[in-house]
Design a protein around this motif. Structure first.
Motif, PDB file in Angstrom:
ATOM      1  N   GLY A  41      -4.840   4.968  -6.379  1.00  7.94           N
ATOM      2  CA  GLY A  41      -4.079   6.226  -6.307  1.00  7.94           C
ATOM      3  C   GLY A  41      -2.682   6.058  -6.875  1.00  7.94           C
ATOM      4  O   GLY A  41      -2.505   5.577  -8.000  1.00  7.94           O
ATOM      5  N   THR A  42      -1.686   6.421  -6.090  1.00 12.56           N
ATOM      6  CA  THR A  42      -0.294   6.269  -6.527  1.00 12.56           C
ATOM      7  C   THR A  42       0.157   4.828  -6.247  1.00 12.56           C
ATOM      8  O   THR A  42      -0.487   4.123  -5.461  1.00 12.56           O
ATOM      9  N   PRO A  43       1.267   4.387  -6.841  1.00 12.96           N
ATOM     10  CA  PRO A  43       1.782   3.042  -6.504  1.00 12.96           C
ATOM     11  C   PRO A  43       2.016   2.891  -4.997  1.00 12.96           C
ATOM     12  O   PRO A  43       1.737   1.847  -4.420  1.00 12.96           O
ATOM     13  N   GLU A  44       2.480   3.953  -4.350  1.00 10.56           N
ATOM     14  CA  GLU A  44       2.723   3.900  -2.904  1.00 10.56           C
ATOM     15  C   GLU A  44       1.412   3.690  -2.135  1.00 10.56           C
ATOM     16  O   GLU A  44       1.314   2.811  -1.278  1.00 10.56           O
ATOM     17  N   SER A  45       0.383   4.505  -2.441  1.00  9.57           N
ATOM     18  CA  SER A  45      -0.875   4.377  -1.687  1.00  9.57           C
ATOM     19  C   SER A  45      -1.567   3.059  -2.021  1.00  9.57           C
ATOM     20  O   SER A  45      -2.146   2.415  -1.146  1.00  9.57           O
ATOM     21  N   HIS A  46      -1.482   2.631  -3.270  1.00  8.60           N
ATOM     22  CA  HIS A  46      -2.085   1.351  -3.664  1.00  8.60           C
ATOM     23  C   HIS A  46      -1.444   0.207  -2.872  1.00  8.60           C
ATOM     24  O   HIS A  46      -2.132  -0.657  -2.327  1.00  8.60           O
TER      25      HIS A  46
END
Lengths: 154, 255
Positions: free
Chosen positions: B149-154
């Protein structure tokens, strides 16, 4: 002396008991009554849970007991049977039609609704894999923009 | 039902009970309403399954204890759940990763048990497997969606995996109890289940663009003591104090 009505008559009474969560269909329509028989003079009604944690199961057992006693049956036992496991294939055709009229799309062949139960549209999207009861999921129709419940196929 | 089956049945029931309770802690706190409902429904399935397993365990034990007695009146060292399922919820990513790792083992385990020689155990497994297939479909798609997903969710999913990885070995390594279950006809080939589970994890974690920590590839358990009851993590005691307090404070209370 307890009355000993024929099983066909008992099935008729049970068909008058609505599902506590989805009152447009009966517990017989839902396919959860698996057997009605006599063990000597004791009437045995076997029911199977839809989902193993479904809280409606104990309410249904209570309702069955109540209705049979109202019909003069005193010697009875409501038992639970888990094998073979309940499947939506056991749901009657009448139940499927009633669900759709009520606004719940009945279980499809693949796991997804065939159409929107409100407008008949086919441009559908899933909102959540679960819904207000264990047996349902939440979907939305992109044609009429209405959300609807889908009865999961199991 | 043979009394030797009790420890094995407790493992199946306690896994479902403790994970079900953990998920119920999310009720009213999930990031969006749909996820709140999904977590609560998964918890409900697991508590239902727990009741079937623990009733069987009580019957096999032959001391007149039912599922409620076993859930509410045992102490932590008598619980036989995996360390994995008692780990804290953490953020949503950690909860979903814990769910996925458990589901990836639970489904092949139940499918294999549904074919075992003990008909009562096979019936509970077959009933549970249908629900758990749905759990796995959901947790797998969320792990892939959030991992890739996003860098945050990853980042959050990778850190959840890193935190939980040491607990996977206990789940996949058969011990004397698992082997006895297979020999006595009420268990399964734990090695076959582990192989299937590892294949599932390899595929899903790769799709999720997550790196599998080395500790997960190791043969044999890393952290253990849950399924034998010898050394649960401190978290189990806290779970039980919340789960059991009413029956402990007001013994026999019912409504």
């Amino acid at each position: 002396m307890s009355a000993r009505p024929a099983p066909t008559e008992v099935w008729g009474w049970l068909d008058g008991i609505p599902d506590p969560e989805i009152p447009v269909i009966s517990v017989v329509d839902l396919g959860i009554v698996r057997d009605v028989r006599y063990d000597a003079d004791t009437l045995i009604v076997a029911i199977t849970p839809t989902y193993s944690g479904c809280p409606a199961t104990s309410v249904i057992a209570f309702e069955i007991d109540k209705v049979l006693r109202e019909n003069g049956v005193d010697d009875l036992r409501v038992t639970q049977q888990i094998s073979p496991p309940w499947t939506t294939d056991w749901m009657s055709g009448r139940a499927r039609n009633r669900l759709r009229q009520y606004g719940i799309e009945p279980p499809g062949k693949a796991d997804g609704p065939a159409q929107c139960p409100r407008c008949g549209g086919h441009d559908l999207e899933r909102v959540s894999q679960f819904g207000s009861t264990p047996c349902k999921a939440q979907w939305r129709c992109r044609d009429c923009l209405e959300p609807f419940d889908y009865f999961k196929c199991i | 039902m043979q009394a030797e089956a009790v420890p094995f049945l407790l493992r199946m029931g306690d896994n479902a009970l403790i994970l079900g309770h953990r998920l119920s802690e999310w009720c009213g706190h999930a990031p969006v309403l749909e996820e709140d409902i999904a977590l609560a429904n998964t918890a409900l399935d697991l508590i239902g399954q727990c009741r079937m397993w623990l009733d069987l365990a009580g019957e096999a034990e032959g001391k007149g204890r039912n599922a409620d007695d076993l859930a509410m009146l045992r102490d932590s060292w008598e619980f036989r759940n995996l360390l994995l399922v008692e780990q804290p919820n953490g953020d949503f990513g950690q909860t979903i990763m814990r769910q996925y790792l458990f589901d990836a083992w639970h489904l092949p385990m139940l499918n294999a048990l549904a074919d075992c020689a003990q008909p009562r155990i096979a019936a509970v497994a077959a009933k549970s497997a249908r629900e758990v297939a749905y759990h796995l479909a959901r947790s797998r798609s969320l792990v892939i969606g959030l991992g890739d997903g996003t860098p945050e969710s990853h980042g959050r999913m990778q850190s959840a995996l890193d935190n939980l990885a040491p607990y996977v070995g206990e789940m996949l390594s058969p011990d004397a109890c698992d082997i006895a279950a297979e020999t006595n006809g009420y268990g399964v080939s734990a090695e076959d289940v582990a192989r299937e589970c590892r294949a599932e994890m390899d595929m899903t974690l790769a799709s999720a663009t997550l790196d599998m920590p080395d500790v997960m590839r190791r043969a044999g358990p890393v952290r253990t003591g849950g399924k034998t009851g010898r050394q649960h993590s401190e978290h189990l005691g806290h779970i039980l104090s919340e789960l059991q307090w009413l029956q402990r404070a007001y013994p026999g209370a019912s409504w």
